[in-house]
Design an enzyme around this catalytic site. Structure first.
Site, PDB file in Angstrom:
ATOM      1  N   LYS A 154       2.518  -5.515  -3.375  1.00 11.05           N
ATOM      2  CA  LYS A 154       2.311  -5.224  -4.788  1.00 11.05           C
ATOM      3  C   LYS A 154       2.470  -6.484  -5.639  1.00 11.05           C
ATOM      4  CE  LYS A 154       6.881  -4.701  -6.324  1.00 11.05           C
ATOM      5  NZ  LYS A 154       7.285  -5.324  -7.517  1.00 11.05           N
ATOM      6  N   HIS A 184       8.176  -2.706   0.053  1.00 12.03           N
ATOM      7  CA  HIS A 184       9.311  -3.038   0.914  1.00 12.03           C
ATOM      8  C   HIS A 184      10.401  -1.961   0.874  1.00 12.03           C
ATOM      9  CE1 HIS A 184      11.376  -4.696  -2.663  1.00 12.03           C
ATOM     10  NE2 HIS A 184      12.488  -4.619  -1.956  1.00 12.03           N
ATOM     11  N   HIS A 246       7.951   1.375  -6.055  1.00 10.40           N
ATOM     12  CA  HIS A 246       9.141   1.767  -5.297  1.00 10.40           C
ATOM     13  C   HIS A 246       9.608   3.188  -5.636  1.00 10.40           C
ATOM     14  CE1 HIS A 246       9.013  -2.341  -4.277  1.00 10.40           C
ATOM     15  NE2 HIS A 246       9.746  -2.826  -5.245  1.00 10.40           N
TER      16      HIS A 246
END
Ligand code: BG6
Length: 496
Positions: A154, A184, A246
């Site tokens: 991203k 991540h 996220h």
């Protein structure tokens, strides 16, 4: 830790674009070193660096060894010593011509078998030209039985429209199955444990719905400010940096329907279904009521005075970029209707906490306890993503003594109880991409849907005439964030 046989990489040329950059030095090379140490990379995996900084093959190898010394690891030394380097501009056809020769050479000399993994460790504005130029150079499609994959991280676009443009450029060269989009957070051990928690146990799933759950809270709180990333953050802000990716990824894994199998597509199908069920905040009144932004000002203690966001290097002194976001999201599906999901993220908050919590309904007859239990917070199941990864179940228990007083107690599981060390997120994603397991990567429709959720709010804030609400560094955001949840008769799990 050793890596299981079926988790070892196949032969492959691992090509890092942006090989002399920050991401490569901080994350990728250390992860590669760890993977060589644990036996994840056989000798037929070769490293190829591509970047605009002038270096020879030997200098690049030396750069890898200097960045991650790891003297005791001979396989790492070998990977560095045989590394190849292509110096050139990303829009220069000659760069791709040289890369093509290096790759052919690597197949011949090292048995990389036509397999290529391209890691785009470059600034995001180069993702499109890289993909398009790899396509033009005939390097984006596998030849024969080999594979070609592209890994990107991203931001996947800047809004709904630019995300679509990026997608069009990526798929002009690669098939969607060849594109591995990293988040991540999905590679964090505790986030993956959400799947185990929900689907490897029978005690949680029956209560995972509106009958038992009162509300869900997702917190990604950081104590640090933007540091030396002011320039980057000015164009990003907390919504694009954390919520669009996220938070929505974790939320969808946590609240999706059980997948029909653990096949990557089955899991991703359920995640995107959940994202589709989140009611977008389209109406201006809805946005004003359910979305709060904030920006930190100078704060802290006299000994530890922290600068305000507008005082940070690279930040416009009149900036209205948000460093804090709080949202109330509603999910329109059978399981979650009526269960609000409160999301909160920010920089310069009082604590570093990333967690997902489910709060359960209050029992119906609290007045039964004359000693008082009405003050008790709701029972909760908390997945701590960071720090001290683990799980807590919070419930009411009688305080020993003559009076019948109930206080909150908790049952805790800590990841430290496993002796095995958790792999770093980048070790995990690199190996998954080499093996070709897309489970922890984001599919294009998930990206699009996530933008659909956050974009109207960002556009509304852009148009807004009111100044951005402020909060002092080391406090839990602006008062509007507290009002957002207290108006519903609830409170944030961390607030004082
Ligand atoms: C990154 C953001 O994606 O995630 C950073 O760009 C943020 O701003 C970081 O600090 C947080 O990640 P973690 O793993 O430290 O929670």
């Amino acid at each position: 830790m050793t890596i299981e046989q079926d988790r070892r990489s196949p032969p492959c040329a691992l090509v890092i674009f942006g090989a002399s950059g920050d991401l490569t030095a901080r994350k990728l090379l250390p992860a590669l070193e760890r993977l060589t140490a644990f036996g994840g990379l056989p000798p037929e995996v070769r490293l190829v660096g591509v970047a605009r900084t002038a270096m020879t093959d030997d200098e690049f190898g030396e750069y890898c060894r200097r960045t991650v010394p790891a003297d005791g690891n001979s396989r790492w030394k070998e990977l560095a010593a045989t590394a190849r380097y292509v110096h050139g501009g990303y829009d220069d056809p000659a760069t791709y011509q040289r890369l093509s020769e290096v790759l052919a050479d690597s197949d011949r000399m090292y048995g990389t078998a036509g397999n290529r993994l391209y890691y785009f460790a470059t600034p995001p504005r180069l993702f499109s030209p890289l993909a398009v130029n790899l396509g033009k150079a005939g390097l984006s499609k596998p030849s024969g039985a080999g594979f070609v994959r592209a890994v990107i991280e991203k931001p996947f676009g800047w809004d709904e429209e630019s995300a679509r443009e990026l997608y069009a450029d990526l798929v002009s060269a690669f098939e969607e199955e060849q594109i591995f989009r990293i988040d991540h957070y999905l590679a964090k051990e505790t986030v993956q444990n959400l799947l185990a928690l929900r689907f490897a146990n029978s005690i949680f799933e029956p209560i995972w719905n509106r009958t038992w759950v009162d509300n869900v809270q997702i917190t990604v709180a950081e104590t640090l400010g933007v540091g030396d990333r002011g320039g980057f953050y000015e164009t990003t802000g907390a919504m694009r940096d954390i919520v669009q990716n996220h938070v929505l990824q974790v939320l969808s894994l946590f609240l999706m329907e059980p997948p029909t199998s653990f096949h990557p597509e089955a899991i991703r199908d359920e995640k995107v279904k959940l994202l589709r069920a989140i009611r977008p905040l389209d109406d201006e009144r809805d946005i004003a009521a359910n979305a709060v932004r904030g920006q930190y000002t100078r704060g802290g203690t006299r000994e530890d005075l922290m600068p305000g966001y507008r005082e940070e290097a690279g930040v416009d002194p009149l900036s209205s970029t948000e460093t804090f976001v709080a949202l109330r999201l509603d999910i329109d599906n059978w399981r979650w209707t009526g269960v609000p999901v409160y999301v909160r993220t920010g920089k310069r908050l009082p604590a570093r906490v990333t967690e997902v919590a489910i709060e359960f309904h209050q029992p119906p007859q609290l007045p039964l306890f004359p000693g008082g239990a009405a003050h008790l917070q709701r029972d909760a199941l908390i997945v701590r993503v960071a720090p001290d990864e683990g799980l807590s179940l919070r419930f009411g228990a009688k305080v020993p003594g003559h009076a019948f007083t109930v206080e909150k107690a908790s049952m805790d599981f800590s990841y430290e109880s496993f002796v095995q060390q958790s792999p770093d997120a980048y070790e995990r994603v690199l190996l998954d991409a080499l093996i070709g397991d897309p489970t922890l990567f984001i599919r294009a429709d998930e990206v699009g849907r996530s933008w659909r959720i956050v974009d109207p709010v960002l556009k509304y804030w852009d148009r807004a005439a009111q100044p951005i609400p402020l909060y002092q560094a080391a406090t839990w955001g602006p008062p509007e964030a507290t009002m957002l949840i207290e108006r519903d008769g609830r409170s944030w799990r961390h607030s004082g």
